[in-house]
Design an enzyme around this catalytic site. Structure first.
Site, PDB file in Angstrom:
ATOM      1  N   ASP A 198      20.986  14.871 -45.535  1.00  0.00           N
ATOM      2  CA  ASP A 198      21.002  13.471 -45.983  1.00  0.00           C
ATOM      3  C   ASP A 198      21.165  12.525 -44.795  1.00  0.00           C
ATOM      4  OD1 ASP A 198      21.236  13.907 -49.060  1.00  0.00           O
ATOM      5  OD2 ASP A 198      22.807  15.152 -48.196  1.00  0.00           O
TER       6      ASP A 198
ATOM      7  N   ASP B 199      20.014   6.816 -47.216  1.00  0.00           N
ATOM      8  CA  ASP B 199      19.374   7.740 -48.155  1.00  0.00           C
ATOM      9  C   ASP B 199      20.253   7.753 -49.406  1.00  0.00           C
ATOM     10  OD1 ASP B 199      17.845   9.708 -49.341  1.00  0.00           O
ATOM     11  OD2 ASP B 199      18.767  11.341 -48.203  1.00  0.00           O
TER      12      ASP B 199
ATOM     13  N   GLU C 224      15.812   3.922 -48.557  1.00  0.00           N
ATOM     14  CA  GLU C 224      14.715   4.642 -49.206  1.00  0.00           C
ATOM     15  C   GLU C 224      14.511   4.081 -50.605  1.00  0.00           C
ATOM     16  OE1 GLU C 224      13.103   9.129 -49.543  1.00  0.00           O
ATOM     17  OE2 GLU C 224      15.209   8.868 -50.058  1.00  0.00           O
TER      18      GLU C 224
END
Length: 155
Positions: free
Chosen positions: A140, A7, A68
């Site tokens: 996260d 992330d 991501e």
């Protein structure tokens, strides 16, 4: 195979490592964040991200990295996050780790069954899939585990 979910961020990079065996059973190996010092120059923060990611790659030897995919929002941090993401992608490429990228809606759909799932629904799905009794923290890291699971599900 070990899958590393990432992330991206500048202040905090979430990471989650899962392992899947030949019977497609999956377990969490590790999760956490790479945290950078906000008082440091951006370049130094990028170096820290790359250094810490190298440590993770050497330790766990992932066969796949799921990252991501970033979408542009009107925000003062957009450029910095894009730059940090570039450092992450470059570091993975230097270690010849194959990379797949997913937008947030695809991650939510793959893990929770809806592209519009709320954060707590995604977290519940991650905990169920990995048979976790305690939610992974910080957020996260939990997001990175969802990204890693998406990498697994999309194979």
């Amino acid at each position: 195979m070990v899958i590393l979910g990432i992330d991206p961020g500048l202040a905090r990079v979430g990471y989650g490592l899962i392992e899947v065996n030949n019977q497609r059973q999956v377990k969490m190996l590790d999760c956490g964040i790479i945290k950078t010092n906000k008082n440091q120059y951006e370049g130094e923060r990028m170096v820290e991200i790359a250094k810490d990611l190298r440590v993770l790659i050497r330790k766990w030897k992932p066969g796949l990295a799921a990252v991501e995919k970033f979408f542009f929002y009107k925000s003062s941090t957009t450029i910095s996050v894009v730059q940090a993401r570039g450092v992450l992608i470059m570091t993975l490429a230097r270690f010849k780790v194959p990379i797949v990228e997913f937008p947030p809606m695809q991650i939510k759909l793959a893990v929770a069954g809806s592209g519009h799932a709320k954060k707590d629904e995604v977290l519940e799905a991650v905990m169920r899939e990995l048979r976790l009794k305690v939610p992974p923290r910080p957020d996260d890291a939990a997001d990175a585990l969802a990204i890693a699971l998406t990498g697994l599900f999309q194979q």
